[in-house]
Design a protein around this motif. Sequence first.
Motif, PDB file in Angstrom:
ATOM      1  N   ASP A  11       8.607 -20.748  66.243  1.00 13.78           N
ATOM      2  CA  ASP A  11       9.963 -20.279  66.405  1.00 13.78           C
ATOM      3  C   ASP A  11      10.700 -19.744  65.234  1.00 13.78           C
ATOM      4  O   ASP A  11      11.446 -18.894  65.193  1.00 13.78           O
ATOM      5  N   LEU A  12      10.147 -20.290  64.069  1.00 12.09           N
ATOM      6  CA  LEU A  12      10.794 -19.926  62.612  1.00 12.09           C
ATOM      7  C   LEU A  12      10.365 -18.623  62.323  1.00 12.09           C
ATOM      8  O   LEU A  12      11.092 -17.732  61.787  1.00 12.09           O
ATOM      9  N   SER A  13       8.885 -18.591  62.420  1.00 15.55           N
ATOM     10  CA  SER A  13       8.368 -17.148  62.275  1.00 15.55           C
ATOM     11  C   SER A  13       8.838 -15.972  63.238  1.00 15.55           C
ATOM     12  O   SER A  13       9.260 -14.776  62.842  1.00 15.55           O
ATOM     13  N   ARG A  26      19.888 -10.743  55.214  1.00 10.99           N
ATOM     14  CA  ARG A  26      18.791 -11.532  55.622  1.00 10.99           C
ATOM     15  C   ARG A  26      18.236 -12.661  54.919  1.00 10.99           C
ATOM     16  O   ARG A  26      17.915 -13.600  55.553  1.00 10.99           O
ATOM     17  N   ILE A  27      18.687 -12.644  53.633  1.00  6.34           N
ATOM     18  CA  ILE A  27      18.312 -13.957  52.905  1.00  6.34           C
ATOM     19  C   ILE A  27      19.102 -15.216  53.544  1.00  6.34           C
ATOM     20  O   ILE A  27      18.679 -16.176  53.639  1.00  6.34           O
ATOM     21  N   ARG A  28      20.378 -14.879  53.521  1.00  5.75           N
ATOM     22  CA  ARG A  28      21.356 -15.918  54.139  1.00  5.75           C
ATOM     23  C   ARG A  28      21.072 -16.228  55.263  1.00  5.75           C
ATOM     24  O   ARG A  28      20.956 -17.332  55.803  1.00  5.75           O
ATOM     25  N   LEU A  32      19.885 -20.030  56.482  1.00  6.23           N
ATOM     26  CA  LEU A  32      20.538 -20.880  57.546  1.00  6.23           C
ATOM     27  C   LEU A  32      19.427 -21.411  58.597  1.00  6.23           C
ATOM     28  O   LEU A  32      19.487 -22.511  59.223  1.00  6.23           O
ATOM     29  N   ILE A  33      18.570 -20.502  59.038  1.00  5.65           N
ATOM     30  CA  ILE A  33      17.618 -20.780  60.059  1.00  5.65           C
ATOM     31  C   ILE A  33      16.633 -21.789  59.582  1.00  5.65           C
ATOM     32  O   ILE A  33      16.362 -22.665  60.230  1.00  5.65           O
ATOM     33  N   SER A  34      16.338 -21.803  58.272  1.00  6.67           N
ATOM     34  CA  SER A  34      15.367 -22.589  57.688  1.00  6.67           C
ATOM     35  C   SER A  34      16.463 -24.045  57.738  1.00  6.67           C
ATOM     36  O   SER A  34      15.585 -25.135  57.664  1.00  6.67           O
ATOM     37  N   TYR A  35      17.473 -23.983  57.207  1.00  6.70           N
ATOM     38  CA  TYR A  35      18.380 -25.235  57.206  1.00  6.70           C
ATOM     39  C   TYR A  35      18.291 -25.978  58.692  1.00  6.70           C
ATOM     40  O   TYR A  35      17.924 -27.088  58.723  1.00  6.70           O
ATOM     41  N   PRO A  72       5.861 -20.095  54.929  1.00  2.00           N
ATOM     42  CA  PRO A  72       6.266 -18.861  55.685  1.00  2.00           C
ATOM     43  C   PRO A  72       7.588 -18.641  55.084  1.00  2.00           C
ATOM     44  O   PRO A  72       7.931 -17.532  54.907  1.00  2.00           O
ATOM     45  N   THR A  73       8.665 -19.643  54.845  1.00  2.00           N
ATOM     46  CA  THR A  73       9.784 -19.455  54.343  1.00  2.00           C
ATOM     47  C   THR A  73       9.903 -18.841  52.922  1.00  2.00           C
ATOM     48  O   THR A  73      10.616 -17.850  52.553  1.00  2.00           O
ATOM     49  N   LEU A  74       9.033 -19.320  52.241  1.00  2.00           N
ATOM     50  CA  LEU A  74       9.112 -18.931  50.812  1.00  2.00           C
ATOM     51  C   LEU A  74       8.376 -17.546  50.486  1.00  2.00           C
ATOM     52  O   LEU A  74       9.038 -16.745  49.823  1.00  2.00           O
ATOM     53  N   ALA A  75       7.276 -17.215  51.435  1.00  2.00           N
ATOM     54  CA  ALA A  75       6.915 -15.855  51.510  1.00  2.00           C
ATOM     55  C   ALA A  75       7.801 -14.829  51.892  1.00  2.00           C
ATOM     56  O   ALA A  75       8.134 -13.796  51.116  1.00  2.00           O
ATOM     57  N   ALA A  76       8.813 -15.188  53.034  1.00  2.00           N
ATOM     58  CA  ALA A  76       9.757 -14.345  53.462  1.00  2.00           C
ATOM     59  C   ALA A  76      10.837 -14.099  52.418  1.00  2.00           C
ATOM     60  O   ALA A  76      11.483 -12.859  52.128  1.00  2.00           O
TER      61      ALA A  76
END
Length: 147
Positions: A11-13, A26-28, A32-35, A72-76
């Motif tokens: 779902d995160l991907s 997109r960073i924001r 927020l998605i990662s949070y 995946p979060t850090l790569a994005a």
Amino acid sequence: MFRQASTSSADLSTAIGSLRGSCADRIRGLLLISYESTANDRKTRELLRLSLAEGTRFPEAVDFYHGKFIAPTLAALTALVEQGVKSGVFRQDAAAHAPDVLASSIFHVAVWRLMFAGRKPIDGKAIVEAHIDLVMSGLVQRSGRRY
């Protein structure tokens, strides 16, 4: 347990792939998605607890957690910051070389909630929003405009 919880990483991907707007937008959105999927999700927080408690005994479990949730979060984030630097929107500075800094508030909130389990509540979303504001203000070129 790690494999069972990894369905949320799919779902995160998907969510990462659907982000639109400027690099800052997109960073924001990504943060927020990662949070929501990390600090605000009980199951993911419990995986973090297990990783912290048993990581030295089961390093492959920690590596699995990192690969499914953190990498995946850090790569994005890295890709978005690089795009912003190339386009001249972001400064080429220390924050541009350390995407971990961008996501640190998420882990701050997750660890806080693990430690205090509701006894000392915090407004996690407000902390993440304040952190995003601070980091983005540091990344954006000094042209007198906000991100």
